[in-house]
Design an enzyme around this catalytic site. Structure first.
Site, PDB file in Angstrom:
ATOM      1  N   GLY A 120       2.868  -3.214  -2.131  1.00  0.00           N
ATOM      2  CA  GLY A 120       3.961  -4.189  -2.067  1.00  0.00           C
ATOM      3  C   GLY A 120       3.505  -5.609  -2.341  1.00  0.00           C
TER       4      GLY A 120
ATOM      5  N   GLU B 256      -0.546   3.298  -3.346  1.00  0.00           N
ATOM      6  CA  GLU B 256       0.372   4.136  -2.554  1.00  0.00           C
ATOM      7  C   GLU B 256       0.037   5.619  -2.636  1.00  0.00           C
ATOM      8  OE1 GLU B 256       1.269   1.653  -4.529  1.00  0.00           O
ATOM      9  OE2 GLU B 256       2.796   0.403  -3.553  1.00  0.00           O
TER      10      GLU B 256
ATOM     11  N   GLU C 213       3.563  -5.926  -5.929  1.00  0.00           N
ATOM     12  CA  GLU C 213       4.971  -5.903  -6.341  1.00  0.00           C
ATOM     13  C   GLU C 213       5.654  -7.244  -6.079  1.00  0.00           C
ATOM     14  OE1 GLU C 213       5.674  -2.303  -4.047  1.00  0.00           O
ATOM     15  OE2 GLU C 213       6.115  -1.198  -5.878  1.00  0.00           O
TER      16      GLU C 213
ATOM     17  N   ALA D  27       3.061  -3.209   1.859  1.00  0.00           N
ATOM     18  CA  ALA D  27       4.040  -3.009   2.942  1.00  0.00           C
ATOM     19  C   ALA D  27       3.263  -2.625   4.195  1.00  0.00           C
ATOM     20  CB  ALA D  27       5.005  -1.906   2.555  1.00  0.00           C
TER      21      ALA D  27
HETATM   22  C1  LIG Z   1       5.861  -1.391  -0.875  1.00  0.00           C
HETATM   23  C2  LIG Z   1       5.492   0.018  -0.883  1.00  0.00           C
HETATM   24  C3  LIG Z   1       6.508   0.910  -1.434  1.00  0.00           C
HETATM   25  C4  LIG Z   1       4.359   0.564  -0.409  1.00  0.00           C
HETATM   26  C5  LIG Z   1       3.171  -0.109   0.055  1.00  0.00           C
HETATM   27  O1  LIG Z   1       2.908  -1.264  -0.124  1.00  0.00           O
HETATM   28  S1  LIG Z   1       2.135   0.907   0.914  1.00  0.00           S
HETATM   29  C6  LIG Z   1       0.737  -0.098   1.278  1.00  0.00           C
HETATM   30  C7  LIG Z   1      -0.173  -0.215   0.120  1.00  0.00           C
HETATM   31  N1  LIG Z   1      -1.381  -0.912   0.503  1.00  0.00           N
HETATM   32  C8  LIG Z   1      -2.470  -0.271   0.896  1.00  0.00           C
HETATM   33  O2  LIG Z   1      -2.557   0.925   0.934  1.00  0.00           O
HETATM   34  C9  LIG Z   1      -3.650  -1.144   1.299  1.00  0.00           C
HETATM   35  C10 LIG Z   1      -4.023  -0.895   2.740  1.00  0.00           C
HETATM   36  N2  LIG Z   1      -5.160  -1.693   3.137  1.00  0.00           N
HETATM   37  C11 LIG Z   1      -6.408  -1.382   2.766  1.00  0.00           C
HETATM   38  O3  LIG Z   1      -6.682  -0.474   2.033  1.00  0.00           O
HETATM   39  C12 LIG Z   1      -7.511  -2.224   3.330  1.00  0.00           C
HETATM   40  O4  LIG Z   1      -7.021  -2.893   4.464  1.00  0.00           O
HETATM   41  C13 LIG Z   1      -8.023  -3.283   2.326  1.00  0.00           C
HETATM   42  C14 LIG Z   1      -8.770  -2.576   1.194  1.00  0.00           C
HETATM   43  C15 LIG Z   1      -6.919  -4.149   1.757  1.00  0.00           C
HETATM   44  C16 LIG Z   1      -9.025  -4.236   3.058  1.00  0.00           C
HETATM   45  O5  LIG Z   1     -10.028  -3.468   3.696  1.00  0.00           O
HETATM   46  P1  LIG Z   1     -10.963  -4.141   4.791  1.00  0.00           P
HETATM   47  O6  LIG Z   1     -11.928  -3.131   5.225  1.00  0.00           O
HETATM   48  O7  LIG Z   1     -11.500  -5.424   4.247  1.00  0.00           O
HETATM   49  O8  LIG Z   1      -9.972  -4.567   5.978  1.00  0.00           O
HETATM   50  P2  LIG Z   1      -9.261  -3.602   7.030  1.00  0.00           P
HETATM   51  O9  LIG Z   1     -10.090  -3.547   8.257  1.00  0.00           O
HETATM   52  O10 LIG Z   1      -8.875  -2.332   6.412  1.00  0.00           O
HETATM   53  O11 LIG Z   1      -7.917  -4.441   7.316  1.00  0.00           O
HETATM   54  C17 LIG Z   1      -7.858  -5.514   8.237  1.00  0.00           C
HETATM   55  C18 LIG Z   1      -6.641  -5.317   9.123  1.00  0.00           C
HETATM   56  O12 LIG Z   1      -5.469  -5.359   8.291  1.00  0.00           O
HETATM   57  C19 LIG Z   1      -4.702  -4.162   8.523  1.00  0.00           C
HETATM   58  N3  LIG Z   1      -3.994  -3.818   7.289  1.00  0.00           N
HETATM   59  C20 LIG Z   1      -4.452  -3.906   6.028  1.00  0.00           C
HETATM   60  N4  LIG Z   1      -3.529  -3.501   5.170  1.00  0.00           N
HETATM   61  C21 LIG Z   1      -2.454  -3.129   5.892  1.00  0.00           C
HETATM   62  C22 LIG Z   1      -1.165  -2.615   5.558  1.00  0.00           C
HETATM   63  N5  LIG Z   1      -0.786  -2.440   4.274  1.00  0.00           N
HETATM   64  N6  LIG Z   1      -0.324  -2.331   6.558  1.00  0.00           N
HETATM   65  C23 LIG Z   1      -0.662  -2.543   7.846  1.00  0.00           C
HETATM   66  N7  LIG Z   1      -1.864  -3.054   8.229  1.00  0.00           N
HETATM   67  C24 LIG Z   1      -2.740  -3.337   7.255  1.00  0.00           C
HETATM   68  C25 LIG Z   1      -5.720  -3.131   8.923  1.00  0.00           C
HETATM   69  O13 LIG Z   1      -5.131  -2.049   9.564  1.00  0.00           O
HETATM   70  C26 LIG Z   1      -6.640  -3.959   9.812  1.00  0.00           C
HETATM   71  O14 LIG Z   1      -6.025  -4.154  11.051  1.00  0.00           O
HETATM   72  P3  LIG Z   1      -6.604  -3.410  12.373  1.00  0.00           P
HETATM   73  O15 LIG Z   1      -8.059  -3.735  12.427  1.00  0.00           O
HETATM   74  O16 LIG Z   1      -5.791  -3.993  13.481  1.00  0.00           O
HETATM   75  O17 LIG Z   1      -6.341  -1.943  12.157  1.00  0.00           O
END
Ligand SMILES: CC(C)=CC(=O)SCCNC(=O)CCNC(=O)[C@H](O)C(C)(C)COP(=O)(O)OP(=O)(O)OC[C@H]1O[C@@H](n2cnc3c(N)ncnc32)[C@H](O)[C@@H]1OP(=O)(O)O
Length: 296
Positions: free
Chosen positions: A147, A170, A150, A104
């Site tokens: 998500g 999460e 999921e 998400a």
């Molecule tokens: C559905 C429910 C109930 C809950 C959820 O889903 S909560 C979200 C769960 N997911 C996460 O916690 C994963 C979050 N992302 C990461 O941990 C990392 O991005 C990664 C491990 C998947 C990849 O790491 P990497 O270093 O290769 O890349 P990043 O620089 O971190 O990401 C690139 C770019 O994408 C944005 N990003 C990634 N995931 C999300 C997200 N879930 N929501 C919003 N944005 C996301 C990240 O911020 C970055 O963008 P910016 O450079 O503009 O900040």
């Protein structure tokens, strides 16, 4: 400038989706295309030799396909469109090589209050895939986290590329899965593995996911989408009444006791005798020819 960007995007999407000049005039003379096919976060096409596979690609690469409100709403629309399309017998949902979806959209959720998510019943609008009566195959390359994992589990079949990673991180955000990540994962990989994944945020590889039962097939990443489309074409070649009944029987049986599930399955089997396709399938077998299903 914004208008120019939108036009450029529409042109790009058009060039990607259509090759012949016949399609050109048909598409641009149709005002419906502008309202129903003009997606920002997903690419929607029909694939397969018989154009009978609905193909949806999550397309928000800069955010690793984070599932923002707009993306989920477009996914809902695309699934509903394929649900109503009589030519489509199966849907393939995929992302990019790097990410199926990284969960998400955390930045969108960041400022929400309890009252927002409670009163707005946040995530209830994520049910489109679970409501779809046609089979859906998730083709997962890269990250399928939170998500994203999921959404993959909402699909009926998961194929994974060999570099795919599944996880429910999460806990690292001070919250828990909210779209089936505990229950669906538990049923797929068993309680102990699911508990370990949600409590530690440890990810599992495609290979582990296949061993644990979350994934039905692992293929080299580059071959994943074609492999999923091949399976979807096969499913689409069968009677849509029969594939719908299969899906309903498996899903219902999964939730029921063995006794209830066996009864439900037998009744659906009986009901299949009311279809022309059941008669055609058995007649074709006896006459040693391929069946011609009419979805009736
Ligand atoms: C559905 C429910 C109930 C809950 C959820 O889903 S909560 C979200 C769960 N997911 C996460 O916690 C994963 C979050 N992302 C990461 O941990 C990392 O991005 C990664 C491990 C998947 C990849 O790491 P990497 O270093 O290769 O890349 P990043 O620089 O971190 O990401 C690139 C770019 O994408 C944005 N990003 C990634 N995931 C999300 C997200 N879930 N929501 C919003 N944005 C996301 C990240 O911020 C970055 O963008 P910016 O450079 O503009 O900040």
């Amino acid at each position: 400038m914004a208008c120019f960007r939108t036009s450029a995007r529409i042109c790009r999407q058009f060039l990607f989706n259509n090759s012949s000049s016949t399609k050109f005039s048909a598409v641009f003379s149709s005002p419906r295309w502008m309202s129903s096919g003009n997606y920002e976060y997903i690419i929607v096409e029909k694939k397969g030799e018989k154009n009978n596979v609905g193909f949806i690609q999550l397309n928000r690469p800069k955010a690793l396909n984070a599932l923002c409100k707009g993306l989920m709403s477009e996914l809902d629309q695309a699934v509903q469109k394929f649900e109503k399309d009589d030519d489509v017998g199966c849907i393939v949902l995929t992302g990019s090589d790097r990410a199926f979806a990284a969960g998400a959209d955390i930045k969108e959720m960041q400022t929400k209050e309890f009252s927002d998510v409670w009163r707005g019943n946040f995530l209830s609008e994520w049910d489109a895939l679970s409501r779809c009566s046609k089979p859906v195959i998730a083709a997962v390359n890269g990250f399928a986290l939170g998500g994203g994992c999921e959404v993959a589990m909402m699909c009926d079949i998961i194929y994974a590329g060999d570099k795919a990673q599944f996880g429910q991180p999460e806990i690292t955000l001070g919250t828990i899965p909210g779209a089936g990540g505990t229950q669906r994962l538990c049923k797929a990989v068993g309680k102990s593995k699911a508990m370990e994944m949600v409590l530690t945020a440890n990810r599992i590889s495609a290979e582990e996911a296949e061993k644990a039962g979350l994934v039905s097939k692992v293929v080299p990443a580059a071959e994943l989408v074609n492999e999923a489309i091949k399976t979807a074409e096969k499913i689409s070649s069968f009677s849509k009444i029969a594939t719908g009944m299969c899906k309903e029987a498996v899903n219902a049986g999964y939730e029921m006791s063995l006794k209830e599930g066996l009864h439900f399955e037998k009744r659906l089997f009986h009901a299949s005798f009311a279809s022309n396709d059941r008669r055609e399938g058995m007649t074709a077998f006896s006459e040693k020819r391929p069946p011609k299903f009419t979805d009736s």
